[in-house]
Design an enzyme around this catalytic site. Structure first.
Site, PDB file in Angstrom:
ATOM      1  N   LYS A  46      30.591 -23.924 -59.033  1.00 46.69           N
ATOM      2  CA  LYS A  46      29.273 -24.395 -59.493  1.00 46.69           C
ATOM      3  C   LYS A  46      29.099 -25.875 -59.125  1.00 46.69           C
ATOM      4  O   LYS A  46      30.075 -26.571 -58.820  1.00 46.69           O
ATOM      5  CB  LYS A  46      29.176 -24.214 -61.004  1.00 46.69           C
ATOM      6  N   TYR A 268      22.313 -58.932 -60.662  1.00 47.32           N
ATOM      7  CA  TYR A 268      21.215 -58.908 -61.637  1.00 47.32           C
ATOM      8  C   TYR A 268      21.668 -59.433 -62.990  1.00 47.32           C
ATOM      9  O   TYR A 268      22.739 -59.069 -63.479  1.00 47.32           O
ATOM     10  CB  TYR A 268      20.720 -57.477 -61.829  1.00 47.32           C
TER      11      TYR A 268
HETATM   12  C1  LIG Z   1      32.613 -24.530 -65.644  1.00 50.18           C
HETATM   13  C2  LIG Z   1      33.079 -23.270 -66.252  1.00 50.18           C
HETATM   14  C3  LIG Z   1      34.361 -22.792 -65.986  1.00 50.18           C
HETATM   15  C4  LIG Z   1      35.371 -23.587 -65.213  1.00 50.18           C
HETATM   16  O1  LIG Z   1      35.937 -24.534 -66.098  1.00 50.18           O
HETATM   17  P1  LIG Z   1      37.032 -25.571 -65.597  1.00 50.18           P
HETATM   18  O2  LIG Z   1      37.514 -26.247 -66.821  1.00 50.18           O
HETATM   19  O3  LIG Z   1      36.290 -26.485 -64.686  1.00 50.18           O
HETATM   20  O4  LIG Z   1      38.070 -24.811 -64.898  1.00 50.18           O
HETATM   21  C5  LIG Z   1      34.718 -21.555 -66.494  1.00 50.18           C
HETATM   22  N1  LIG Z   1      33.857 -20.847 -67.224  1.00 50.18           N
HETATM   23  C6  LIG Z   1      32.614 -21.269 -67.527  1.00 50.18           C
HETATM   24  C7  LIG Z   1      31.722 -20.413 -68.355  1.00 50.18           C
HETATM   25  C8  LIG Z   1      32.180 -22.507 -67.058  1.00 50.18           C
HETATM   26  O5  LIG Z   1      30.969 -22.945 -67.364  1.00 50.18           O
END
Ligand SMILES: *Cc1c(COP(=O)(O)O)cnc(C)c1O
Length: 383
Positions: A46, A268
Site C-alpha cells: 500500500k 525564515y
Molecule cells: C498496513 C497494514 C498491514 C501491514 O502492517 P505492517 O506493520 O506495515 O507490516 C497489515 N494489515 C493491515 C490491515 C494494514 O493496514
C-alpha cells in the site's frame, strides 16, 4: 573565475536530489520475514510500497518468499494488475460504493467489514472472493464483535446463492509493536473467537490472518495461515526486535556554499544564528520533498563523511546545512538518510527528530524527488 565555472558545471550536470531504493534490502528483509512466518507471506505494498515503489517491492517480495499481495484501495490493486502481476491480491479498505464489479473482473479479493459492504459486493456480477474483516480491538476498521455473527450468517447465505466465496477471515492488532502489551492477548482471543463464529455459520475460510510485521517477528500465536507484512519489507521493524535493512537512501547535491560570520541569522524567522564563523551549504530539498519541517533545529545530514546539523527552518524546497570551518564544494553529494552503514542518519533518526514513526518519513518523500531503483540482482543469482 575558472574554478567557479568548474563548480557550476559540477552542480548542474553531475547531481540532483535522488531517492535510491535498494531492492536487495527488500529481498533480504522478505527472506527474514518468511523465515519467521509459520504460514504464507502477503507482501503489503500500500501507499506505493511504503514510498518505495509498489510494483518493484511487490515483484521483489514475490521472488523471495511472498506468495500474495495486499493493498488498501481497489485503485492500488488495479495498478498491480495493470503492471502484470497475477498473484492473489487483497484490498481491504473501500467505501460501499467502490467498484466491486471491476474487482470481480480483475480477480481482486476484497475485505468485507460490514453488512452494507457485503450487500454491495454480493450485488456485483461474478462470484467475488471475500475476506470477512473483524475489528480485533482497535475500534478502527473491521466489524464490531456485536455484528460479527450476523455478518458471518449473511455471508454464508450469499455464498450459498453463489454471490461470494468467503475465502478468508482477517483482523489487525492494535498494540503488536509492544509484544508485552496485554492487548495482544485480547486481540488473539477475539480473532480465534471470530474464526469459530465463522465456522459455526458454515463458512470455511482457508486464509486466516492477523499478524503484520511486528507480530510476525515476535508472536507465532498470531500467524495462523498467513502474515501480512509491509513495513518489514522496507526495513522497518516496529517491534525493534529484529535486524532488518532500511531500503531507502536520500541524497542531494549542495547547490551553494557561503562563508559567514558568527551571529549570521539563517532562514525564515531567523530561528538560528551562527555561533561561529562557518560555511553554510544549501540543499535543494524541503518539506515538499518530505523533510519534516518539525525536525528543524534537530536534524543532521552526512557531508564528506561527517555529520553536520541542518540549521534554520526547513523551507518548502530548501534547507541550510552548517558545514563548519572546512566547508564543502557545491556539487558535493550530501546524504540525508540511508541504512546508516557509513555514518549517515537513518530514517529512524529522522522519525525521532520529527516526533513520528519511520513509516511517516518513508511514505512522505515527495513526487518531485527522482527515484533510482537498484535491482536485487545479487540475491537473485544466489537463489
Ligand atoms: C498496513 C497494514 C498491514 C501491514 O502492517 P505492517 O506493520 O506495515 O507490516 C497489515 N494489515 C493491515 C490491515 C494494514 O493496514
Amino acid at each position: 573565475m575558472s574554478g567557479g565555472l568548474a563548480v557550476v558545471q559540477r552542480a548542474t550536470t553531475v547531481s540532483k536530489p535522488q531517492l535510491t531504493v535498494d531492492l536487495g534490502a527488500v529481498a533480504r528483509n522478505t527472506r527474514t520475514l518468511a523465515a519467521h512466518a509459520s504460514g504464507e507471506l502477503m507482501a503489503v505494498v500500500k501507499a506505493d510500497g511504503f514510498g518505495h515503489g509498489a510494483t518493484e517491492v511487490a515483484r521483489t517480495a514475490l521472488a523471495h518468499g511472498a506468495t500474495r499481495l495486499g493493498v488498501t484501495s481497489l485503485a492500488e490493486a488495479f495498478a498491480l494488475r495493470d503492471a502484470g502481476l497475477v498473484v492473489p491480491v487483497l484490498s481491504w479498505l473501500n467505501p460501499v460504493d467502490a467498484d466491486f464489479p471491476a474487482a470481480a473482473v480483475r480477480d481482486v479479493d476484497v475485505a468485507v467489514p460490514s453488512l452494507a459492504h457485503l450487500a454491495a459486493v454480493a450485488a456485483a456480477p461474478g462470484r467475488q472472493k471475500v475476506h470477512l474483516h473483524v475489528d480485533a480491538g482497535m475500534a478502527r476498521d473491521g466489524a464490531e464483535p456485536t455484528e460479527w455473527a450476523a455478518l458471518c450468517r449473511a455471508a454464508r447465505r450469499a455464498e450459498q446463492r453463489g454471490e461470494v466465496e468467503v475465502v478468508g477471515v482477517m483482523g489487525h492488532l492494535g498494540c503488536a509493536d509492544d509484544p508485552a502489551d496485554a492487548c495482544n492477548a485480547c486481540g488473539r482471543t477475539r480473532f480465534a473467537w471470530s474464526v469459530e463464529v465463522a465456522r459455526a455459520a458454515g463458512l470455511r475460510p482457508r486464509d486466516r490472518h492477523l499478524a503484520a510485521t511486528a507480530a510476525t517477528l515476535t508472536d507465532p500465536r498470531t500467524h495462523h495461515t498467513m502474515s501480512r507484512v509491509g513495513a518489514g519489507l522496507v526495513g522497518i521493524d516496529p517491534s525493534r526486535t529484529t535486524a532488518l535493512e532500511p531500503a531507502m537512501t536520500l541524497t542531494a547535491p549542495l547547490v551553494q556554499v557561503r562563508r559567514v560570520r558568527a551571529g549570521t541569522p539563517v532562514g525564515y524567522g531567523h530561528d538560528h544564528r551562527t555561533t561561529h564563523a562557518t560555511h553554510l551549504g544549501l540543499l535543494p530539498l524541503g518539506y515538499a520533498d518530505g523533510l519534516p519541517r518539525v525536525a528543524s533545529g534537530r536534524a543532521e545530514v552526512l557531508v564528506r563523511g561527517v555529520r553536520r546539523p541542518l540549521v534554520g527552518r526547513i523551507s518548502m524546497d530548501q534547507v541550510v546545512v552548517d558545514l563548519g570551518a572546512d566547508g564543502a564544494q557545491p556539487g558535493d553529494t550530501v546524504t540525508v538518510f540511508g541504512p546508516g552503514r557509513d555514518g549517515e542518519p537513518t530514517v529512524a533518526e529522522w522519525a525521532a527528530w520529527a516526533g513520528t514513526i519511520e513509516h511517516e518519513v518513508v511514505t512522505g518523500i515527495g513526487a518531485r524527488v527522482p527515484r533510482l531503483v537498484r535491482p536485487a540482482t545479487y540475491l537473485r543469482r544466489l537463489a
